[in-house]
Write a protein that holds these residues in place. Structure first.
Motif, mmCIF file in Angstrom:
data_model
loop_
_atom_site.group_PDB
_atom_site.id
_atom_site.type_symbol
_atom_site.label_atom_id
_atom_site.label_comp_id
_atom_site.label_asym_id
_atom_site.label_seq_id
_atom_site.Cartn_x
_atom_site.Cartn_y
_atom_site.Cartn_z
ATOM 1 N N ILE A 1 0.820 -1.211 0.000
ATOM 2 C CA ILE A 1 0.000 0.000 0.000
ATOM 3 C C ILE A 1 0.857 1.265 0.000
ATOM 4 N N VAL A 2 1.938 1.279 0.776
ATOM 5 C CA VAL A 2 2.777 2.474 0.837
ATOM 6 C C VAL A 2 3.409 2.748 -0.526
ATOM 7 N N PHE A 3 3.727 1.711 -1.270
ATOM 8 C CA PHE A 3 4.254 1.888 -2.627
ATOM 9 C C PHE A 3 3.189 2.521 -3.519
ATOM 10 N N ARG A 4 1.972 1.994 -3.461
ATOM 11 C CA ARG A 4 0.883 2.526 -4.299
ATOM 12 C C ARG A 4 0.592 3.991 -4.005
ATOM 13 N N LYS A 5 0.555 4.336 -2.718
ATOM 14 C CA LYS A 5 0.268 5.724 -2.330
ATOM 15 C C LYS A 5 1.385 6.661 -2.775
ATOM 16 N N THR A 6 2.627 6.216 -2.646
ATOM 17 C CA THR A 6 3.763 7.035 -3.073
ATOM 18 C C THR A 6 3.752 7.191 -4.593
ATOM 19 N N TYR A 7 3.427 6.139 -5.296
ATOM 20 C CA TYR A 7 3.317 6.178 -6.748
ATOM 21 C C TYR A 7 2.214 7.149 -7.166
ATOM 22 N N GLU A 8 1.089 7.091 -6.481
ATOM 23 C CA GLU A 8 -0.025 8.020 -6.740
ATOM 24 C C GLU A 8 0.419 9.464 -6.516
ATOM 25 N N TYR A 9 1.185 9.680 -5.455
ATOM 26 C CA TYR A 9 1.700 11.022 -5.168
ATOM 27 C C TYR A 9 2.610 11.504 -6.304
ATOM 28 N N LEU A 10 3.472 10.639 -6.796
ATOM 29 C CA LEU A 10 4.380 11.019 -7.883
ATOM 30 C C LEU A 10 3.615 11.309 -9.178
ATOM 31 N N LEU A 11 2.553 10.548 -9.420
ATOM 32 C CA LEU A 11 1.722 10.824 -10.599
ATOM 33 C C LEU A 11 1.053 12.194 -10.493
ATOM 34 N N TRP A 12 0.725 12.611 -9.283
ATOM 35 C CA TRP A 12 0.146 13.932 -9.064
ATOM 36 C C TRP A 12 1.225 15.018 -9.145
ATOM 37 N N LEU A 13 2.413 14.728 -8.628
ATOM 38 C CA LEU A 13 3.473 15.724 -8.516
ATOM 39 C C LEU A 13 3.972 16.224 -9.862
#
Length: 109
Positions: A5-17
Motif C-alpha cells: 500500500i505504501v508503494f501505491r500511495k507514493t506512486y499516486e503522489y508522484l503521478l500527481w506531482l
C-alpha cells in the motif's frame, strides 16, 4: 510490489506531482520543482529497497527522512505560490497517509 500500500500511495503522489511541477513558475520549476521530483523518486526507491531487504528498518527510516524533505518542498511550493491551497492540502493529506503507513511498517519490521 503493487500489493504494498505504501508503494501505491507514493506512486499516486508522484503521478500527481509531475503535472503540478510543470505548472510551477519558470523560476521555481527548474530548482524547487526538479528537487521535489527527485526527492519523490528517492522516496519511492527507498520503499522498493526496504521491501526486498531483510533488515528493513534502516531503509524505512531513510524513507521517513526523505518524506519529511518532501513535506518541506511542498510547503515551500505553496509559500512561493506554485501550488494552490487545494493542491497543498491534497499533497499534505497524501504525504500524511504515506507517513502513517511508513511508521506502521517501521513498527512491524
Amino acid at each position: 510490489m503493487d500489493d504494498l500500500i505504501v508503494f501505491r500511495k507514493t506512486y499516486e503522489y508522484l503521478l500527481w506531482l509531475r503535472p503540478s511541477v510543470l505548472r510551477f513558475a519558470k523560476v521555481y520549476r527548474f530548482s524547487l520543482g526538479v528537487e521535489s521530483e527527485q526527492s519523490g523518486l528517492r522516496l519511492l526507491r527507498l520503499i522498493i529497497h526496504a521491501n526486498y531487504e531483510r533488515d528493513k528498518k534502516t531503509r524505512i527510516a531513510q524513507a521517513i527522512v526523505e518524506l519529511e524533505v518532501q513535506r518541506v518542498y511542498i510547503r515551500l511550493a505553496y509559500e512561493y505560490r506554485c501550488l494552490s491551497e487545494r493542491q497543498f492540502t491534497y499533497a499534505n493529506e497524501l504525504l500524511a497517509e504515506i507517513m502513517r503507513l511508513l511508521r506502521g511498517w517501521q513498527k512491524s519490521a
